[in-house]
Enzyme design. Structure first.
Site, PDB file in Angstrom:
ATOM      1  N   ASP A  19      -2.616  -4.556  12.133  1.00 48.28           N
ATOM      2  CA  ASP A  19      -2.076  -5.869  11.761  1.00 48.28           C
ATOM      3  C   ASP A  19      -3.195  -6.894  11.589  1.00 48.28           C
ATOM      4  OD1 ASP A  19      -0.093  -7.640  11.124  1.00 48.28           O
ATOM      5  OD2 ASP A  19       0.468  -8.088  13.198  1.00 48.28           O
ATOM      6  N   GLY A  20      -2.939  -7.872  10.725  1.00 55.45           N
ATOM      7  CA  GLY A  20      -3.870  -8.999  10.595  1.00 55.45           C
ATOM      8  C   GLY A  20      -4.634  -9.072   9.284  1.00 55.45           C
ATOM      9  N   ASN A  21      -4.289  -8.228   8.339  1.00 56.90           N
ATOM     10  CA  ASN A  21      -5.004  -8.249   7.048  1.00 56.90           C
ATOM     11  C   ASN A  21      -4.871  -9.604   6.344  1.00 56.90           C
ATOM     12  OD1 ASN A  21      -5.469  -5.582   7.516  1.00 56.90           O
ATOM     13  ND2 ASN A  21      -4.093  -4.808   5.922  1.00 56.90           N
ATOM     14  N   GLY A  22      -3.637 -10.119   6.339  1.00 55.16           N
ATOM     15  CA  GLY A  22      -3.365 -11.380   5.638  1.00 55.16           C
ATOM     16  C   GLY A  22      -4.155 -12.523   6.241  1.00 55.16           C
ATOM     17  N   HIS A  36      -5.936  -6.675   2.586  1.00 60.43           N
ATOM     18  CA  HIS A  36      -5.446  -5.282   2.560  1.00 60.43           C
ATOM     19  C   HIS A  36      -6.546  -4.344   2.057  1.00 60.43           C
ATOM     20  CE1 HIS A  36      -1.570  -6.712   3.657  1.00 60.43           C
ATOM     21  NE2 HIS A  36      -1.275  -7.259   2.497  1.00 60.43           N
ATOM     22  N   ASN A  67       8.723  -4.484   5.878  1.00 59.80           N
ATOM     23  CA  ASN A  67       7.717  -4.954   4.922  1.00 59.80           C
ATOM     24  C   ASN A  67       8.239  -4.963   3.477  1.00 59.80           C
ATOM     25  OD1 ASN A  67       4.897  -3.507   6.749  1.00 59.80           O
ATOM     26  ND2 ASN A  67       5.718  -5.584   6.845  1.00 59.80           N
ATOM     27  N   ARG A 183      -2.525  -2.253  19.112  1.00 57.29           N
ATOM     28  CA  ARG A 183      -2.125  -3.218  18.086  1.00 57.29           C
ATOM     29  C   ARG A 183      -3.207  -4.274  17.939  1.00 57.29           C
ATOM     30  NH1 ARG A 183       3.478  -5.591  16.085  1.00 57.29           N
ATOM     31  NH2 ARG A 183       2.681  -7.045  14.534  1.00 57.29           N
ATOM     32  N   SER A 191       7.212  -4.347  16.848  1.00 54.11           N
ATOM     33  CA  SER A 191       7.592  -4.386  15.427  1.00 54.11           C
ATOM     34  C   SER A 191       8.177  -3.064  14.921  1.00 54.11           C
ATOM     35  CB  SER A 191       6.411  -4.824  14.558  1.00 54.11           C
ATOM     36  OG  SER A 191       5.947  -6.101  14.953  1.00 54.11           O
ATOM     37  N   GLU A 202       0.498   4.088  26.842  1.00 54.00           N
ATOM     38  CA  GLU A 202      -0.305   2.964  27.322  1.00 54.00           C
ATOM     39  C   GLU A 202      -0.483   2.010  26.145  1.00 54.00           C
ATOM     40  OE1 GLU A 202      -1.243   2.394  30.407  1.00 54.00           O
ATOM     41  OE2 GLU A 202      -0.349   4.282  31.086  1.00 54.00           O
TER      42      GLU A 202
HETATM   43  C1  IPE Z   1       3.725  -4.397  11.578  1.00 51.69           C
HETATM   44  O1  IPE Z   1       3.101  -5.549  11.124  1.00 51.69           O
HETATM   45  C2  IPE Z   1       3.818  -3.384  10.479  1.00 51.69           C
HETATM   46  C3  IPE Z   1       2.551  -2.833  10.014  1.00 51.69           C
HETATM   47  C4  IPE Z   1       1.374  -3.091  10.503  1.00 51.69           C
HETATM   48  C5  IPE Z   1       2.663  -1.926   8.930  1.00 51.69           C
HETATM   49  P1  IPE Z   1       3.926  -6.800  10.599  1.00 51.69           P
HETATM   50  O2  IPE Z   1       2.953  -7.838  10.240  1.00 51.69           O
HETATM   51  O3  IPE Z   1       4.874  -6.375   9.548  1.00 51.69           O
HETATM   52  O4  IPE Z   1       4.767  -7.191  11.893  1.00 51.69           O
HETATM   53  P2  IPE Z   1       5.397  -8.576  12.330  1.00 51.69           P
HETATM   54  O5  IPE Z   1       6.212  -9.065  11.190  1.00 51.69           O
HETATM   55  O6  IPE Z   1       4.264  -9.480  12.640  1.00 51.69           O
HETATM   56  O7  IPE Z   1       6.190  -8.262  13.556  1.00 51.69           O
HETATM   57  C1  IPE Z   2      -0.887  -5.691   8.187  1.00 50.86           C
HETATM   58  O1  IPE Z   2      -1.374  -6.943   7.871  1.00 50.86           O
HETATM   59  C2  IPE Z   2      -0.631  -4.844   6.970  1.00 50.86           C
HETATM   60  C3  IPE Z   2       0.794  -4.683   6.631  1.00 50.86           C
HETATM   61  C4  IPE Z   2       1.802  -5.075   7.345  1.00 50.86           C
HETATM   62  C5  IPE Z   2       1.088  -4.006   5.376  1.00 50.86           C
HETATM   63  P1  IPE Z   2      -0.423  -8.154   7.511  1.00 50.86           P
HETATM   64  O2  IPE Z   2      -0.179  -8.160   6.045  1.00 50.86           O
HETATM   65  O3  IPE Z   2       0.807  -8.120   8.355  1.00 50.86           O
HETATM   66  O4  IPE Z   2      -1.332  -9.389   7.905  1.00 50.86           O
HETATM   67  P2  IPE Z   2      -0.917 -10.667   8.749  1.00 50.86           P
HETATM   68  O5  IPE Z   2      -0.240 -10.171  10.006  1.00 50.86           O
HETATM   69  O6  IPE Z   2       0.011 -11.461   7.893  1.00 50.86           O
HETATM   70  O7  IPE Z   2      -2.195 -11.354   9.036  1.00 50.86           O
HETATM   71 MG    MG Z   3       1.281  -8.854  10.175  1.00 50.35          MG
END
Ligand code: IPE
Ligand code: IPE
Ligand code: MG
Length: 233
Positions: A19-22, A36, A67, A183, A191, A202
């Protein structure tokens, strides 16, 4: 790394919510898709490191059922990225003796992505060093519901259904439960990931955003896991 990983106490199966690419991209003033793209680099490094360390199963949460509710432009970009990554990386998987599997409603993926995946899965089928499981169009509730439907369709006598029976109907049927769930990005939630399987996993949370996740971060998570006492009740 000052501490050394104990190879006799490795988590057999590690699952990661990437998580956290965006946010990574936004912090650099770039579009989410840039995050991404850089997330794919972190996938490559993590897969190679996990195999080197001796992890047997690595499950990566790449795209959840929820997603699909994202903007179409982001979904399309993610699917295109999936196609190009699989296309490029199959050679590396072969070289590193890594078997690729998927879990999730992959029938919902665009046909190009689905076909690319099927090809890579078939090609890497005989590899034995590590199993890489990509969770795509996956959610734990979807999986549990699906298992229930299949059990009913098979007319199994309710009195004979055990946890082992149920496990056989899950997408992870031949895979041990994750010993460690990581995570990234500082979110403390599940999620909808592997709900059945993480009963005794764990949990390890890190603030690192996925594109910044490196070999050292994986090692740190494993060392933390090795400092814990698992009691299973
Ligand atoms: C969880 O991340 C799903 C993936 C990493 C593929 P999300 O970004 O979709 O989760 P939420 O919306 O923060 O719970
Ligand atoms: C995780 O990164 C990748 C996917 C869920 C596909 P996000 O796209 O959720 O990035 P944030 O959480 O918005 O930073
Ligand atoms: Mg996310």
């Amino acid at each position: 790394m000052s501490q050394i990983i104990d190879t006799n106490n490795l988590p057999k199966h590690i699952a990661i919510t990437m998580d956290g690419n965006g946010r990574w991209a936004e912090s650099k003033g770039k579009l989410r898709i840039f995050g991404h793209k850089n997330g794919v680099k972190a996938v490559r490094e993590t897969v190679e490191s996990a195999a080197k360390i001796g992890i047997e199963f690595l499950t990566l949460y790449a795209f959840s059922t929820e997603n699909w509710d994202r903007p179409v432009s982001e979904i399309n970009a993610l699917m295109a990225l999936l196609v190009s990554a699989i296309n490029k990386e199959t050679k590396t998987l072969m070289k590193n003796n890594i078997k690729l599997c998927t879990i999730g409603a992959t029938d919902n993926l665009p046909s190009k992505a689905r076909n690319e995946l099927l090809e890579a899965v078939a090609k890497t089928k005989g590899n034995t060093r590590m199993t890489l499981i990509l969770a795509l169009s996956y959610s734990g509730r979807w999986e549990i519901l699906n298992a229930t439907k299949k059990i009913i369709a098979d007319c199994i006598n309710p009195n004979t259904i055990t946890e082992q029976t149920f496990q056989q109907y899950l997408t992870t049927k031949n895979v041990p439960d994750p010993a460690l769930l990581i995570r990234t990005s500082g979110e403390y939630r599940i999620s909808n990931f592997l709900l059945w399987q993480i009963a005794y996993s764990e949990l390890y949370f890190t603030d690192t955003l996925w594109p910044d996740f490196k070999k050292e971060d994986l090692e740190k998570a494993i060392l933390d896991y090795q400092s814990r006492e698992r009691r299973f009740g």
